[in-house]
Design an enzyme around this catalytic site. Structure first.
Site, PDB file in Angstrom:
ATOM      1  CG  ASN A   7      -1.773   1.220   1.339  1.00  0.00           C
ATOM      2  OD1 ASN A   7      -1.860   1.995   0.391  1.00  0.00           O
ATOM      3  ND2 ASN A   7      -2.431   1.407   2.475  1.00  0.00           N
ATOM      4  CE  LYS A   9      -0.204   3.373   4.576  1.00  0.00           C
ATOM      5  NZ  LYS A   9      -0.448   3.510   5.993  1.00  0.00           N
ATOM      6  CG  HIS A  92      -6.321   1.797   4.493  1.00  0.00           C
ATOM      7  ND1 HIS A  92      -5.927   2.788   5.365  1.00  0.00           N
ATOM      8  CD2 HIS A  92      -5.308   0.893   4.447  1.00  0.00           C
ATOM      9  CE1 HIS A  92      -4.713   2.498   5.812  1.00  0.00           C
ATOM     10  NE2 HIS A  92      -4.313   1.357   5.270  1.00  0.00           N
ATOM     11  CD  GLU A 156      -4.029  -2.544   6.908  1.00  0.00           C
ATOM     12  OE1 GLU A 156      -2.858  -2.672   6.589  1.00  0.00           O
ATOM     13  OE2 GLU A 156      -4.739  -1.607   6.530  1.00  0.00           O
ATOM     14  N   GLY A 162       1.815   2.142  10.877  1.00  0.00           N
ATOM     15  CA  GLY A 162       2.851   3.170  10.868  1.00  0.00           C
ATOM     16  C   GLY A 162       3.529   3.419  12.205  1.00  0.00           C
ATOM     17  CB  SER A 192       4.298  -1.980  12.204  1.00  0.00           C
ATOM     18  OG  SER A 192       3.881  -0.659  12.484  1.00  0.00           O
TER      19      SER A 192
END
Ligand code: PEP
Length: 229
Positions: A7, A9, A92, A156, A162, A192
């Site tokens: 991903n 982003k 997401h 997630e 992150g 992560s």
């Protein structure tokens, strides 16, 4: 078969994504796609490229549930079709958090792209203040057709995204069991993921969704290689 997805982003540009994809294509062996591993790269909307790489798929991080029309700032199915893109990410946590996508909007997207036979990467996950994870995830999956064969659920936990922190492997395994008890066939973990933890996580899941650690094509290829061995 494991699924390893990147991903990207709001990173990369229409120019840099070409370098990224060409480099990834070279680094991944031709046996990657289909039977052993399914690799998917999700670039940002402005950097979407034709889904014509033989070693991985290109997917969309988001799209509006229409073919085309007067929806400023959005892309619709027509764009995805023109690029032969078959994978789409829906739900997401950053879409939920920053762009106000609630369960109703997400369901609308899900139903639309399911009818179009797109492969859906459906993201769910709780934040650290949630005490009953099972109930929370059940609510996020409410009215989602879990029997859709082209569905992959990416679990997630929001607090892990992150942050460099991941849940205990047994906690991930418990959530995988919960999702399987709901009838979900393919479960990925995201949050992560990096080169050091990917192998263990993939031993209890159907793969991973990688954010920060996938931004560099060499790093992402090295993560994939951990699973390939
Ligand atoms: C994500 O946001 O989908 C994600 C997996 O991010 P990160 O790997 O950077 O935690």
């Amino acid at each position: 078969m494991k699924i390893i997805a990147a991903n990207l982003k709001a990173n990369h540009t229409p120019r840099s994504i070409i370098t990224y994809c060409n480099d990834l294509q070279t680094r991944l062996g031709f046996e990657m796609i289909q039977d052993k591993l399914e690799i998917i790269v999700f670039p940002n909307q402005a950097s979407l490229v034709d889904n014509n790489y033989s070693n991985f798929y290109i997917g969309a991080q988001n799209a509006y549930p229409v073919k085309n029309g007067a929806f400023t700032g959005e892309i619709g199915l027509e764009v995805l079709e023109s690029l032969h893109i078959k994978h789409i990410m829906i739900g997401h946590s950053e879409r939920r958090m920053y762009f106000g996508e609630d369960n109703t909007a997400i369901l609308q997207k899900y139903n639309f792209f399911m009818q179009e036979n797109m492969r859906i990467m459906f993201c769910i996950g709780e934040d650290s203040n949630v005490t009953n994870i099972k109930d929370f995830l059940a609510r996020q999956l409410d009215r989602i057709d879990i029997s859709y064969p082209l569905l992959t659920v990416a679990y997630e936990p929001v607090w892990s995204i992150g942050s460099g922190k991941i849940p205990d492997i047994n906690d991930i395994a418990q959530v995988v069991d919960i999702l399987r008890s709901f009838g979900v066939q393919k479960v990925l973990y995201g949050g992560s993921v990096n080169i050091a933890n990917v192998k263990e996580i993939c031993s209890i899941t159907d793969g991973v969704l990688v954010g920060g650690a996938s931004l560099n094509s060499g790093d992402f290829a090295n993560i994939v290689c951990q699973i390939r061995q």
